[in-house]
Write an enzyme that holds these catalytic residues in place. Structure first.
Site, PDB file in Angstrom:
ATOM      1  N   HIS A 159       2.040   7.945   9.901  1.00 39.31           N
ATOM      2  CA  HIS A 159       2.148   6.527   9.543  1.00 39.31           C
ATOM      3  C   HIS A 159       3.561   5.980   9.737  1.00 39.31           C
ATOM      4  O   HIS A 159       3.762   4.779   9.732  1.00 39.31           O
ATOM      5  CB  HIS A 159       1.715   6.333   8.087  1.00 39.31           C
ATOM      6  CG  HIS A 159       0.234   6.525   7.892  1.00 39.31           C
ATOM      7  ND1 HIS A 159      -0.638   5.476   7.731  1.00 39.31           N
ATOM      8  CD2 HIS A 159      -0.528   7.647   7.881  1.00 39.31           C
ATOM      9  CE1 HIS A 159      -1.870   5.942   7.610  1.00 39.31           C
ATOM     10  NE2 HIS A 159      -1.834   7.260   7.685  1.00 39.31           N
ATOM     11  N   ASP A 368      10.330   0.609  10.953  1.00 39.85           N
ATOM     12  CA  ASP A 368       9.043   0.664  10.261  1.00 39.85           C
ATOM     13  C   ASP A 368       7.982   1.174  11.230  1.00 39.85           C
ATOM     14  O   ASP A 368       7.948   0.730  12.386  1.00 39.85           O
ATOM     15  CB  ASP A 368       8.657  -0.757   9.797  1.00 39.85           C
ATOM     16  CG  ASP A 368       7.939  -0.749   8.452  1.00 39.85           C
ATOM     17  OD1 ASP A 368       7.208   0.213   8.185  1.00 39.85           O
ATOM     18  OD2 ASP A 368       8.115  -1.719   7.691  1.00 39.85           O
TER      19      ASP A 368
HETATM   20  C1  GDG Z   1       3.559   3.047   5.565  1.00 39.62           C
HETATM   21  C2  GDG Z   1       4.534   2.843   6.740  1.00 39.62           C
HETATM   22  C3  GDG Z   1       2.755   1.542   7.925  1.00 39.62           C
HETATM   23  C4  GDG Z   1       3.403  -5.015  -1.013  1.00 39.62           C
HETATM   24  N1  GDG Z   1       3.721  -5.633  -2.149  1.00 39.62           N
HETATM   25  C5  GDG Z   1       2.596  -5.745  -2.865  1.00 39.62           C
HETATM   26  C6  GDG Z   1       1.555  -5.172  -2.139  1.00 39.62           C
HETATM   27  N2  GDG Z   1       2.081  -4.709  -1.013  1.00 39.62           N
HETATM   28  C7  GDG Z   1       1.271  -4.057   0.032  1.00 39.62           C
HETATM   29  C8  GDG Z   1       1.220  -4.886   1.275  1.00 39.62           C
HETATM   30  C9  GDG Z   1       0.851  -3.845   2.335  1.00 39.62           C
HETATM   31  C10 GDG Z   1       1.447  -2.560   1.754  1.00 39.62           C
HETATM   32  O1  GDG Z   1       1.807  -2.823   0.403  1.00 39.62           O
HETATM   33  C11 GDG Z   1       2.705  -2.146   2.469  1.00 39.62           C
HETATM   34  O2  GDG Z   1       2.360  -1.677   3.729  1.00 39.62           O
HETATM   35  P1  GDG Z   1       3.457  -1.518   4.878  1.00 39.62           P
HETATM   36  O3  GDG Z   1       2.748  -1.215   6.126  1.00 39.62           O
HETATM   37  O4  GDG Z   1       4.225  -2.802   4.978  1.00 39.62           O
HETATM   38  O5  GDG Z   1       4.478  -0.407   4.397  1.00 39.62           O
HETATM   39  P2  GDG Z   1       4.512   1.104   3.739  1.00 39.62           P
HETATM   40  O6  GDG Z   1       4.074   1.100   2.345  1.00 39.62           O
HETATM   41  O7  GDG Z   1       5.908   1.570   3.974  1.00 39.62           O
HETATM   42  O8  GDG Z   1       3.482   1.975   4.624  1.00 39.62           O
HETATM   43  C12 GDG Z   1       4.217   1.546   7.468  1.00 39.62           C
HETATM   44  C13 GDG Z   1       1.828   1.901   6.779  1.00 39.62           C
HETATM   45  O9  GDG Z   1       2.218   3.126   6.147  1.00 39.62           O
HETATM   46  C14 GDG Z   1       0.384   2.086   7.277  1.00 39.62           C
HETATM   47  O10 GDG Z   1       0.304   3.036   8.286  1.00 39.62           O
HETATM   48  O11 GDG Z   1       2.441   0.245   8.397  1.00 39.62           O
HETATM   49  O12 GDG Z   1       5.057   1.397   8.600  1.00 39.62           O
HETATM   50  O13 GDG Z   1       5.881   2.839   6.280  1.00 39.62           O
HETATM   51  O14 GDG Z   1      -0.537  -3.703   2.444  1.00 39.62           O
HETATM   52  O15 GDG Z   1       0.258  -5.903   1.100  1.00 39.62           O
HETATM   53  N3  GDG Z   1       0.274  -5.128  -2.566  1.00 39.62           N
HETATM   54  C15 GDG Z   1      -0.005  -5.690  -3.779  1.00 39.62           C
HETATM   55  N4  GDG Z   1       0.985  -6.241  -4.558  1.00 39.62           N
HETATM   56  C16 GDG Z   1       2.281  -6.298  -4.142  1.00 39.62           C
HETATM   57  O16 GDG Z   1       3.135  -6.811  -4.878  1.00 39.62           O
HETATM   58  N5  GDG Z   1      -1.270  -5.689  -4.230  1.00 39.62           N
END
Ligand code: GDG
Length: 461
Positions: A159, A368
């Site tokens: 990921h 990222d």
């Molecule tokens: C890893 C990789 C890759 C954020 N704040 C709140 C909230 N979120 C949710 C977002 C999104 C998720 O968290 C974050 O996903 P990301 O993809 O931006 O980042 P990572 O957590 O670092 O994930 C990344 C991912 O895996 C998938 O393969 O894209 O590159 O680092 O869904 O919406 N959700 C809620 N409240 C918040 O305050 N409910």
């Protein structure tokens, strides 16, 4: 159809009504398990025991899916999870050599927990199972399973980014990690750049490389490796945002509190890879260079805490709060606060509604794997009056979201100029940019990602 077995560090358990927890990945993987008539999902329970050696799988069946969970001992948790995974692999794979805290003890804890997972899982596997392992916590798992005589097909999805070879080899144990990856049948990366970096690492080490379109040969094994960009449940997320726009109290009161001001939104787990401090500095620069914007815009930064027991994260929490306090103190006035900062998690539908309310989505990671916030922001927009995505070129999502305004997060002048451009973009251009991205996300959603990977894993050899 063969039984699907998923292994991930944490297992997202369904609620008491059998619904998977919110979030694209959990929903898509549950859908894939159900489509195949059930299956097994194994991982850590999230519980830490003071004593080692008592680990066993606790199994439960919910709606046809078996969940098999193990606790971890305190030592295993510290060395495998908080230690090697989050203080070595995470920073190094995000090209932050300066933050990697390498300790031999933690490295051996990482391999030990992977052996524990293999000991617990191997007796439960059948020859025609298809096993899909997720993320950097579990890289050595296939190799360990093979050593226990497991012959079924095993795939792995990373990921997070795969680093350039110069960065990878700074990690003392990189050869073991590289070799362990080559024990899989299918390796999935987020982007073509990660795949190219992986291929270059094999070449540089002189251990193998590509021998066909997606086929690689290394360490005497042949396997497939490809880019499988992860995505979101686009149509559902769009519906969620639309519903929250008119039906959610907090979204409604936030809208009222703006009194006509333009809204900029950022939402990220509290993590140094997300470039949050760089973003605040760019916003500060915008306010200095465009004083006419003061009082007329508002920046909402939503940052739930994460990994607070890793020292770098605790330090960052303090640093960010101080920075936002300084900018608000220096540039705010009695009737206007430049930045609204929320250091807690919001409900998923509130977040969707707030994305829709925002004129600009500001996504500025320094590195990222993909970044799902960028995709969610696009999916949440009102087609008649969409906002503008300002996106770091170092997010995997930048390879796909061609309608975004790309920035270099290290260049705060450029980021400030780009936010200004986004705030003043005419409606026609906003619609055109948004439509292209939304069409792409509707076809390339998380189910597409999941089925694409599983098709590669199931393909006849
Ligand atoms: C890893 C990789 C890759 C954020 N704040 C709140 C909230 N979120 C949710 C977002 C999104 C998720 O968290 C974050 O996903 P990301 O993809 O931006 O980042 P990572 O957590 O670092 O994930 C990344 C991912 O895996 C998938 O393969 O894209 O590159 O680092 O869904 O919406 N959700 C809620 N409240 C918040 O305050 N409910």
């Amino acid at each position: 159809m063969n039984r699907l077995v998923i292994v991930s560090n944490r297992v997202p358990l369904p609620d008491e009504d059998g619904n998977p927890p919110a979030g694209g990945l959990a929903v898509a993987l549950h859908a894939a398990l159900r489509k195949r008539g059930g299956g097994l999902w194994m991982g850590w329970s999230g519980k830490v025991q003071t004593e080692a050696g008592t680990e066993q799988l606790e199994e439960m069946e919910i709606e046809g899916i078996t969940y098999a969970l193990t606790d971890l001992s305190e030592t295993d948790y510290n060395e495998y999870y908080a230690g090697f995974a989050n203080r070595v692999l995470w920073p190094i794979f995000h090209s932050r050599l300066d933050l990697a805290e390498y300790a031999r003890k933690e490295m051996s804890g990482y391999f030990r927990v992977n052996r524990l997972f293999a000991d617990l899982l191997a007796p439960r596997l059948q020859e025609d199972d298809v096993v899909w392992i997720h993320d950097y916590h579990l890289i050595p798992l296939a190799e360990e399973l093979r050593q226990r005589g497991v012959t079924c097909r095993i795939g792995f999805f990373l990921h997070i980014p795969w680093p350039p070879s110069d960065i990878l080899i700074a990690m003392p144990v990189y050869e073991r990690v590289l070799k362990a990856l080559c024990a899989y049948d299918v390796l999935g990366f987020q982007t073509d750049l990660d795949l190219a970096n992986f291929s270059e690492c094999l070449r540089r080490e002189n251990v193998g490389g590509p021998v066909g379109e997606r086929t690689f040969r290394a360490y005497d094994r042949t396997f497939e490796a490809g880019a499988f960009p992860i995505s979101i449940e686009t149509a559902d997320f769009a519906r969620l945002a639309e519903a929250a726009d008119s039906g959610d109290e907090l979204v409604e009161s936030t809208k009222n509190s703006l009194t006509g001001k333009q809204l900029i939104i950022g939402a990220d787990r509290l993590d140094y890879s997300k470039g949050i401090t760089h973003r605040i500095e760019a916003y500060e620069r915008l306010l200095i260079e465009h004083p006419e914007r003061r009082g007329n815009i508002s920046f909402l930064q939503v940052t739930p805490k994460s990994r607070s027991d890793v020292p770098e994260y605790a330090a960052m929490q303090k640093q960010l709060a101080e920075l936002i306090g300084r900018v608000n103190g220096a540039l705010g006035s009695a009737d206007w606060v430049p930045t609204r900062y929320i250091n807690q998690s919001l409900g998923r539908s509130v977040l969707a509604g707030l994305y829709r309310l925002a004129d600009v989505g500001l996504v500025t990671p320094l590195k990222d794997g993909m970044n799902l916030v960028a995709k969610e922001y696009v999916a949440a927009q009102d087609p008649e009056d969409p906002g503008v995505l300002v996106l770091s070129r170092f997010a995997g999502a930048a390879r796909e979201l061609k309608g975004a305004l790309l920035i270099n997060p290290y260049d705060s002048e450029m980021t400030a100029r780009t936010i200004e451009r986004a705030l003043s973009m005419p409606l026609d251009e906003r619609r055109e940019r948004w439509r292209g991205m939304m069409d792409h996300l509707l076809t390339h959603d998380v189910n597409h990602w999941c089925e694409d990977f599983l098709a590669a894993l199931n393909a006849p050899r």
